[in-house]
Scaffold this active site. Structure first.
Site, PDB file in Angstrom:
ATOM      1  N   GLU A 288       0.532  -0.919  -0.183  1.00  0.00           N
ATOM      2  CA  GLU A 288      -0.197   0.431  -0.068  1.00  0.00           C
ATOM      3  C   GLU A 288       0.774   1.060  -0.057  1.00  0.00           C
ATOM      4  O   GLU A 288       1.903   1.235   0.974  1.00  0.00           O
ATOM      5  CB  GLU A 288      -0.904   0.199   1.829  1.00  0.00           C
ATOM      6  CG  GLU A 288      -1.682  -0.872   1.148  1.00  0.00           C
ATOM      7  CD  GLU A 288      -2.273  -0.938  -0.098  1.00  0.00           C
ATOM      8  OE1 GLU A 288      -2.718  -0.367  -0.585  1.00  0.00           O
ATOM      9  OE2 GLU A 288      -3.119  -2.340  -0.312  1.00  0.00           O
ATOM     10  N   CYS A 322      -1.768   9.452   3.733  1.00  0.00           N
ATOM     11  CA  CYS A 322      -1.766   8.949   2.066  1.00  0.00           C
ATOM     12  C   CYS A 322      -2.952   9.470   1.895  1.00  0.00           C
ATOM     13  O   CYS A 322      -2.837   9.635   0.729  1.00  0.00           O
ATOM     14  CB  CYS A 322      -1.434   7.633   2.593  1.00  0.00           C
ATOM     15  SG  CYS A 322      -3.041   6.589   3.406  1.00  0.00           S
TER      16      CYS A 322
END
Ligand code: NAD
Length: 522
Positions: A288, A322
């Site tokens: 990720e 993020c």
């Protein structure tokens, strides 16, 4: 095994004087424990190395949060070998027993919520609210994955019958893997990366980020206290460059579960694909990575709500998420009004030492982050029009030397400018003007990433098009684009944002298993 229905951990209410006093007590107590040394933990054995990593407090970098031992290549190899050896026993522990340990760990975290949050305030400069949310998410991951493991592993999966045969399909664990978390959700993401694989029977080497290794040491202590046997999770801080490649390359490494930057994620992907001598399997990678998340505002939107959502998404935890909104894409007819409203709200944000309850934004995480973000702010002066923030102060001139950066907004950024394309990972928002919704959507999709995105609109046709065409893993309509909840909004991105593993979702624990089918002739 009967467990209560899963519910998300409630967030702390710091308007209550009792909660505020509790947090102040925890901060005082943690302040008294700073500067301690933490050894590596391999097979339950504490190993202190000569070389250490100093974890510094970003708001006062002269303060050392803790010193952690630094793995050598030999110790890194030993950690993988131990995890591999312990897999033989751990995989045979009944899922109910593994779940019990995980639920105990969640209960311990819940009991120590304020103390754990206080460590996050010191180690990565989270505000009280952000630190509390990080701990709540860690508890959620443990509770949620425990239940998912029961569901996933308890029964054999339904198959079609076949005359004269008994057929079964069961999910079995993979082996010994790596958990490599980033520093920005150093309790929540680390907990998720560790708990999901172990609860379905895998063993691990945990290599925490060198920027936030102390909170990871606290997690490992807590897992031991909850009854996790030695060697199931091995704590191995070390430099990514010195031991990261070695861990990924090791022939006994079965999987790598990573969350972090695109650059490191792609490097892991490449290295893990190479078969090493003695390696029996194709390594599984769950990666990720970063984002360049955009929120679109069209002419029908509630502009006040849009400004509030953009500012919260752009500057919460200093923009170091993020999922943070780093691009506001505004249609021309409401552009000037939106720029003004975003500026007004941004100027009102409170920057300061996060030990104070009223602080909204603390310092950015370290000197490297400070320098990188300052570079983008200098570039923004060329690529756009500075609306607010932007003062780049040499941090050494500041009273306590903290890495503070004012929330910064640039308007009139071109869709292909570097500020509109590259992940800055700091409190810098680029505002981009779009001709209309169609144009805004094409700008939003025009990056290599695809993590989160948002749309503020009252136009159902636009909303329907966003459902279909806004290409991100997590899309938010008429709300901020940060703050995904475990079990409610499973999280993960498209394209260069990662493998879309959807952490906190129903499929996640399954990624750490493989399916075995047995056919017996009756
Ligand atoms: P990073 O990539 O620098 O580091 C992540 C981890 O990888 C650290 O533990 C680091 O020590 C380790 N590492 C470094 N080099 C390595 C190597 N060669 N081999 C193995 N491991 C190595 O990222 P960061 O600065 O810690 O975190 C910020 C990044 O993480 C941002 O890009 C952010 O968008 C991303 N992030 C993504 C998500 C998500 O769910 N998609 C969540 C949080 C953060």
């Amino acid at each position: 095994m009967n467990v209560p229905v899963y519910r998300n951990e409630p967030f702390g209410d710091f308007s209550s004087s009792e909660r505020r006093a509790g947090m102040q007590r925890a901060l005082r107590s943690v302040n008294g424990q700073l500067g301690v040394r933490y050894p590596l933990v391999i097979d339950g054995e504490r190993i202190s190395t000569e070389e250490t990593i100093a974890s510094l407090c970003p708001a006062e970098p002269t303060k050392v949060v803790g010193y952690v031992s630094k793995a050598t290549p030999e110790l890194a190899a030993r950690a993988v070998e131990v995890a591999h050896a312990r897999f033989a026993q751990w995989r045979r522990v009944p899922v109910e027993d593994r779940v019990r340990i995980v639920l105990r760990a969640a209960a311990l975290m819940r009991r120590r919520k304020e103390e754990l949050a206080a460590w996050l305030v010191y180690e990565v400069s989270k505000s009280w609210v952000e630190a509390d949310a990080d701990v709540a998410e860690a508890i959620d991951f443990a509770e949620y994955y425990a239940r998912q493991a029961l569901h996933h592993q308890a029964t054999s999966q339904p198959l079609l019958p076949w005359p004269g045969e008994s057929n079964s399909l069961n999910y079995i664990p993979l082996g010994a893997g790596l958990a490599i978390p980033p520093w920005n959700f150093p309790l929540a993401i680390t907990t998720g990366l560790v708990i999901a694989p172990l609860v379905v029977g895998n063993t691990l080497v945990l290599k925490p980020s060198s920027v936030a290794p102390v909170i990871a040491a606290k997690l490992v202590e807590l897992l031991e206290e909850a009854g996790l046997p030695s060697g199931v999770v091995n704590y191995l801080p070390g430099s990514g460059a010195a031991v990261g490649d070695l861990l990924v390359d090791h022939p006994l490494t079965r999987f790598v579960s990573f969350t972090g930057s695109k650059e490191v994620g792609l490097r892991i992907n490449e290295r893990a694909s190479i078969r090493q001598p003695g390696q029996l399997w194709i390594k599984r990678t769950i990666l990720e990575m970063g984002g360049k998340d955009g929120i679109i505002v069209d002419e029908s939107a509630d502009l006040e709500a849009a400004a509030a959502g953009i500012v919260a998404s752009a500057f919460g935890f200093q923009g170091q998420k993020c999922s943070a909104c780093s691009r506001a894409i505004i249609v021309a007819s409401v552009y000037d009004t939106m720029v003004e409203r975003i500026a007004e709200r941004t100027r009102a944000l409170k920057l300061g030492n996060p030990t104070a309850p009223e602080t909204f934004m603390g310092a950015v995480v370290d000197k490297a982050a400070f320098n990188k973000i300052s570079g983008y702010i200098a570039l923004g002066q060329e690529e756009g029009r500075l609306i607010c923030g932007g003062e780049v102060v040499d941090h050494e001139l500041l009273k306590d030397g903290g890495y503070f950066i004012n929330p910064t907004v640039f308007a009139d950024i071109a869709p292909d400018a570097r500020l509109a394309q590259e992940e800055i990972f700091g409190p810098v928002l680029a505002i981009i003007k779009a001709d209309d919704f169609e144009h805004a959507l094409s700008i939003a999709n025009n990056t290599e990433y695809g993590l989160t995105g948002g749309l503020y609109s009252q136009d159902f046709a636009h909303i329907a098009r966003a459902y279909d065409e806004f290409h991100v893993g997590n899309l938010y309509i008429n709300r901020k684009c940060t703050g995904a909840l475990v079990g409610v909004q499973p999280f993960g991105g498209f394209n260069m944002s990662g493998t879309d593993s959807k952490a906190g979702g129903p499929d996640y624990v399954g990624l750490f298993t493989q399916a075995k089918v047995v056919t017996e002739k009756l």
